[in-house]
Design an enzyme around this catalytic site. Structure first.
Site, PDB file in Angstrom:
ATOM      1  NE  ARG A 179      47.334  34.910  44.509  1.00 45.64           N
ATOM      2  CZ  ARG A 179      47.599  33.759  43.906  1.00 45.64           C
ATOM      3  NH1 ARG A 179      46.905  32.668  43.837  1.00 45.64           N
ATOM      4  NH2 ARG A 179      48.816  33.944  43.145  1.00 45.64           N
ATOM      5  CB  CYS A 237      44.656  31.217  37.410  1.00 41.63           C
ATOM      6  SG  CYS A 237      45.536  29.626  36.990  1.00 41.63           S
TER       7      CYS A 237
END
Length: 300
Positions: A179, A237
């Site tokens: 990611r 995050c």
């Protein structure tokens, strides 16, 4: 002295049988698994109260705040009292996934002024391995709590401050490496990372047994990522949940860090924000301001 971050299962087992047992909070949650309460009902640490991460540890999602904005302080205090939190009892939070969800409760309660709150190291698996019993069904606190919360005791970053941080400190991206690199984005608006951020996947906070890595090992890991004794550190995050786990790992290693609550879910939803891809940090934003470590704030 720094308050302890973690509690071993054997120590918790002794505390639950003592004269001053802690308030226990079960924070079973995982992205894509809506049945946290069902898992809790099928087996939890006796006296533990279930905490719903989506509705009690966050405000409703929105583009500006991301998928898990910080909860309204008044609402958080109401929930904390329902959980049975008082000013004179310790709190222990746990889940069944290495603390990845429970760390959100740990961070929020510390942010709101609850000093004696710890994460069960090794989660529910460690409790079972230590011979701890399990209870079924739903439990409520033996008596309502009376805690008075005082938010703002841990530092947070706005999007602008997160953008600036790589110019004078280290911004850690706690998501999975694919990611960060922009190879995959299963949830949020765009793939990639905040320019200048360093990849530091949350999974690397834990050892093979699902416990937090030893403090010295963590210090070496974070040092390799550019974190020194006087480095200003921020963490983000996907939505501000697993970043709290990274902050717990840093705190257990003696390192302070600020949370960017909106995280990638808020950053990627803002068309004004640049996106970097690839395995290494992108260039920091041009003209980023320089701020010293103290300006990040801290426990106050």
């Amino acid at each position: 002295m720094r308050p302890p971050v973690l509690v071993p299962a054997a120590e918790l087992l002794a505390e639950t049988a003592g004269d001053r047992p802690p308030v226990l909070l079960d924070v079973r949650w995982a992205l894509g698994d809506p049945d946290g309460r069902g898992h809790y009902r099928r087996g939890h640490i006796p006296t533990a109260v279930y905490v719903d991460l989506d509705t009690e540890l966050a405000s409703p999602a929105g583009p500006s705040g991301g998928r898990h904005p910080l909860p309204d302080p008044a609402a958080l205090q109401r929930h904390a009292r329902r959980w049975g939190i008082t000013a004179d009892r310790p709190v222990v939070v746990y889940d069944d996934a290495g603390g990845l969800a429970a760390a959100r409760a740990w961070w929020l309660l510390r942010w709101a002024g609850v000093a004696d709150v710890r994460l069960l190291d090794g989660s529910l698996a460690a409790w079972r391995a230590a011979g701890g019993p399990l209870a079924e069904g739903e439990e409520t606190a033996a008596a309502p709590g009376d805690i008075v919360l005082s938010p703002g005791r841990l530092p947070v970053l706005t999007a602008d401050r997160a953008a600036e941080l790589p110019s004078y400190g280290v911004l850690l991206d706690a998501r999975a490496g694919e990611r960060y690199r922009g190879e995959s984005e299963p949830v949020d608006a765009k793939a990639g990372h905040i320019p200048g951020a360093v990849s530091a996947p949350t999974a690397e906070n834990l050892d093979a047994g699902g416990r937090f890595a030893e403090a010295e090992q963590s210090r070496k890991r974070f040092a390799a990522l550019g974190v020194g004794d006087d480095t200003a550190v921020g963490v983000y995050c996907g939505s501000g949940v697993t970043a709290a786990h990274q902050i717990a790992a840093l705190a257990a290693a003696g390192i302070d860090a600020a949370l960017y609550p909106g995280s990638w879910s808020a950053w990627s939803a803002d068309p004004r924000r640049p996106v970097a891809t690839g395995p290494r940090p992108g260039e920091p934003l041009a003209g980023a301001g320089i701020h010293d470590r103290e300006s990040l704030g801290g426990e106050r």
